[in-house]
Motif scaffolding. Structure first.
Motif, PDB file in Angstrom:
ATOM      1  N   LEU A  73       0.835  -1.190   0.000  1.00 55.95           N
ATOM      2  CA  LEU A  73       0.000   0.000   0.000  1.00 55.95           C
ATOM      3  C   LEU A  73       0.877   1.250   0.000  1.00 55.95           C
ATOM      4  N   GLY A  74       0.328   2.341  -0.518  1.00 58.65           N
ATOM      5  CA  GLY A  74       1.023   3.614  -0.496  1.00 58.65           C
ATOM      6  C   GLY A  74       0.083   4.728  -0.902  1.00 58.65           C
ATOM      7  N   LEU A  75       0.451   5.927  -0.575  1.00 57.02           N
ATOM      8  CA  LEU A  75      -0.344   7.105  -0.888  1.00 57.02           C
ATOM      9  C   LEU A  75      -0.006   7.613  -2.282  1.00 57.02           C
ATOM     10  N   VAL A  76      -1.032   7.987  -3.035  1.00 54.47           N
ATOM     11  CA  VAL A  76      -0.836   8.644  -4.327  1.00 54.47           C
ATOM     12  C   VAL A  76      -1.388  10.060  -4.214  1.00 54.47           C
ATOM     13  N   ARG A  77      -0.504  11.040  -4.257  1.00 51.94           N
ATOM     14  CA  ARG A  77      -0.921  12.436  -4.206  1.00 51.94           C
ATOM     15  C   ARG A  77      -1.687  12.797  -5.483  1.00 51.94           C
ATOM     16  N   GLY A  78      -2.858  13.409  -5.307  1.00 47.87           N
ATOM     17  CA  GLY A  78      -3.667  13.770  -6.471  1.00 47.87           C
ATOM     18  C   GLY A  78      -4.264  12.576  -7.184  1.00 47.87           C
ATOM     19  N   GLY A  79      -4.400  11.464  -6.467  1.00 44.69           N
ATOM     20  CA  GLY A  79      -4.892  10.233  -7.094  1.00 44.69           C
ATOM     21  C   GLY A  79      -6.326  10.304  -7.579  1.00 44.69           C
ATOM     22  N   ARG A  80      -7.086  11.289  -7.099  1.00 48.11           N
ATOM     23  CA  ARG A  80      -8.482  11.419  -7.525  1.00 48.11           C
ATOM     24  C   ARG A  80      -8.633  12.398  -8.689  1.00 48.11           C
ATOM     25  N   SER A  81      -7.531  12.829  -9.256  1.00 46.66           N
ATOM     26  CA  SER A  81      -7.577  13.770 -10.374  1.00 46.66           C
ATOM     27  C   SER A  81      -8.045  13.069 -11.647  1.00 46.66           C
ATOM     28  N   LYS A  82      -8.481  13.866 -12.634  1.00 43.87           N
ATOM     29  CA  LYS A  82      -8.929  13.311 -13.910  1.00 43.87           C
ATOM     30  C   LYS A  82      -7.798  12.570 -14.621  1.00 43.87           C
ATOM     31  N   ARG A  83      -6.578  13.002 -14.402  1.00 42.85           N
ATOM     32  CA  ARG A  83      -5.440  12.354 -15.048  1.00 42.85           C
ATOM     33  C   ARG A  83      -5.161  10.979 -14.454  1.00 42.85           C
ATOM     34  N   HIS A  84      -5.284  10.857 -13.138  1.00 38.24           N
ATOM     35  CA  HIS A  84      -4.927   9.608 -12.469  1.00 38.24           C
ATOM     36  C   HIS A  84      -6.060   8.588 -12.420  1.00 38.24           C
ATOM     37  N   ARG A  85      -7.303   9.048 -12.340  1.00 38.05           N
ATOM     38  CA  ARG A  85      -8.412   8.111 -12.121  1.00 38.05           C
ATOM     39  C   ARG A  85      -8.495   6.980 -13.133  1.00 38.05           C
ATOM     40  N   PRO A  86      -8.352   7.243 -14.453  1.00 36.36           N
ATOM     41  CA  PRO A  86      -8.433   6.127 -15.401  1.00 36.36           C
ATOM     42  C   PRO A  86      -7.295   5.112 -15.249  1.00 36.36           C
ATOM     43  N   VAL A  87      -6.159   5.585 -14.739  1.00 37.87           N
ATOM     44  CA  VAL A  87      -4.990   4.716 -14.576  1.00 37.87           C
ATOM     45  C   VAL A  87      -5.111   3.850 -13.336  1.00 37.87           C
ATOM     46  N   LEU A  88      -5.698   4.409 -12.273  1.00 37.01           N
ATOM     47  CA  LEU A  88      -5.755   3.723 -10.988  1.00 37.01           C
ATOM     48  C   LEU A  88      -7.019   2.875 -10.862  1.00 37.01           C
ATOM     49  N   GLN A  89      -7.261   2.055 -11.875  1.00 40.42           N
ATOM     50  CA  GLN A  89      -8.410   1.148 -11.891  1.00 40.42           C
ATOM     51  C   GLN A  89      -7.923  -0.289 -11.694  1.00 40.42           C
ATOM     52  N   PRO A  90      -8.706  -1.120 -10.957  1.00 38.77           N
ATOM     53  CA  PRO A  90      -8.287  -2.496 -10.696  1.00 38.77           C
ATOM     54  C   PRO A  90      -7.976  -3.265 -11.980  1.00 38.77           C
ATOM     55  N   GLY A  91      -6.855  -3.976 -11.951  1.00 40.85           N
ATOM     56  CA  GLY A  91      -6.420  -4.771 -13.088  1.00 40.85           C
ATOM     57  C   GLY A  91      -5.342  -4.114 -13.918  1.00 40.85           C
ATOM     58  N   ASN A  92      -5.228  -2.782 -13.845  1.00 41.98           N
ATOM     59  CA  ASN A  92      -4.180  -2.086 -14.588  1.00 41.98           C
ATOM     60  C   ASN A  92      -2.810  -2.370 -13.988  1.00 41.98           C
ATOM     61  N   GLU A  93      -1.806  -2.407 -14.864  1.00 43.93           N
ATOM     62  CA  GLU A  93      -0.432  -2.637 -14.422  1.00 43.93           C
ATOM     63  C   GLU A  93       0.352  -1.336 -14.542  1.00 43.93           C
ATOM     64  N   LEU A  94       1.112  -1.012 -13.491  1.00 42.67           N
ATOM     65  CA  LEU A  94       1.794   0.267 -13.401  1.00 42.67           C
ATOM     66  C   LEU A  94       3.286   0.084 -13.164  1.00 42.67           C
ATOM     67  N   ALA A  95       4.039   1.082 -13.576  1.00 44.77           N
ATOM     68  CA  ALA A  95       5.420   1.231 -13.117  1.00 44.77           C
ATOM     69  C   ALA A  95       5.374   2.105 -11.870  1.00 44.77           C
ATOM     70  N   LEU A  96       5.969   1.618 -10.796  1.00 43.22           N
ATOM     71  CA  LEU A  96       5.833   2.259  -9.490  1.00 43.22           C
ATOM     72  C   LEU A  96       7.197   2.665  -8.926  1.00 43.22           C
ATOM     73  N   THR A  97       7.197   3.778  -8.239  1.00 46.36           N
ATOM     74  CA  THR A  97       8.314   4.127  -7.361  1.00 46.36           C
ATOM     75  C   THR A  97       7.724   4.467  -6.001  1.00 46.36           C
ATOM     76  N   TRP A  98       8.186   3.754  -4.985  1.00 46.46           N
ATOM     77  CA  TRP A  98       7.687   3.953  -3.613  1.00 46.46           C
ATOM     78  C   TRP A  98       8.780   4.577  -2.770  1.00 46.46           C
TER      79      TRP A  98
END
Length: 251
Positions: free
Chosen positions: A33-58
């Motif tokens: 788990l981790g915090l995503v700043r601005g995760g509810r923005s229009k830019r992030h919302r389509p990306v942060l959907q279940p099943g999507n694969e991301l490149a992450l830096t924690w």
């Protein structure tokens, strides 16, 4: 503390007015788990959907802190998953299963299995078989693995068609005949080399597979949602509807 890697979105939840807490299954750091700043923005919302694969830096100041994620999209599956009942139910059930694991412990085989399942939720027989194998892999990582390689009674590798509910080991047809009513059916597609190329699994094969994994999950996992059906029941209903539509001759 900092690391980078791949991760599959499992769930998100709101945090304040603009941020979210992201839950992912990662390749090298397990469920995280981790915090995503601005995760509810229009830019992030389509990306942060279940099943999507991301490149992450924690990043976090200390290793036991929640920390923050920086994200970049890699494989966006959510759009396709949301158009399918099997896809929606499948990703919900996978997230539920992965939540049975401790956080931040690496399960690289399970991560790779997860990506394979998510890429094949569009075909009912393939999806059903892969989801059953995923549950078997999960049981193994939970320390409850089944041994389907040889008969528990004779050591034979031929005609394995039961599983002992006590030992979680395969049993051959001959050895299991006197105890038929007390043993669990073992669908042949779970045995190496048993499925013929181009052959289709019947709904009976799929239900037997889920009954097998469900028995051992129910025995070892003390979870109300699992015992009452929950995501698993929704998944089975979606699979059956899709199976009846795609393979009516198998009923």
């Amino acid at each position: 503390m900092e690391w980078s890697g791949r991760g599959v979105v499992l769930t998100t939840r709101k945090h304040g007015e603009t941020d979210i807490i992201l839950e992912v299954m990662t390749q090298n750091h397990g469920r995280h788990l981790g915090l995503v700043r601005g995760g509810r923005s229009k830019r992030h919302r389509p990306v942060l959907q279940p099943g999507n694969e991301l490149a992450l830096t924690w990043k976090a100041r200390l290793s036991d802190h929640l920390g923050q994620f920086k994200i970049e999209p890699e494989t966006l599956r959510a759009g396709d998953l949301m158009t399918s009942g099997v896809g929606l139910a499948g990703v919900q059930h996978l997230a539920f299963l992965l939540r049975l694991l401790p956080e931040r412990h690496p399960y690289p085989r399970l991560f790779e299995a997860l990506t394979v399942v998510l890429d094949h939720l569009d075909a009912a027989d393939t999806a059903g078989a892969l989801l059953i194998r995923f549950e078997l892999e999960l049981l193994s990582d939970l320390g409850m693995g089944l041994d389907l390689t040889a008969c528990a009674a004779t050591g034979s590798r031929e005609e394995l068609c039961y599983v002992s509910p006590r030992s979680a080991r395969a049993v051959s047809r001959e050895a299991g005949r006197p105890y038929h009513d007390k043993l669990l059916p073992l669908p042949s597609f779970l045995l190496e080399g048993e499925r013929q190329a181009g052959s289709e699994l019947t709904w009976a094969d799929i239900t037997q597979g889920f009954e097998l994994t469900g028995f051992f999950l129910d025995r070892h996992v003390n979870d109300h949602d699992l015992r009452q059906g929950g995501t698993r029941a929704l998944l089975l209903n979606a699979l059956e509807k899709r199976y009846r539509a795609d393979y009516p001759w198998n009923f």
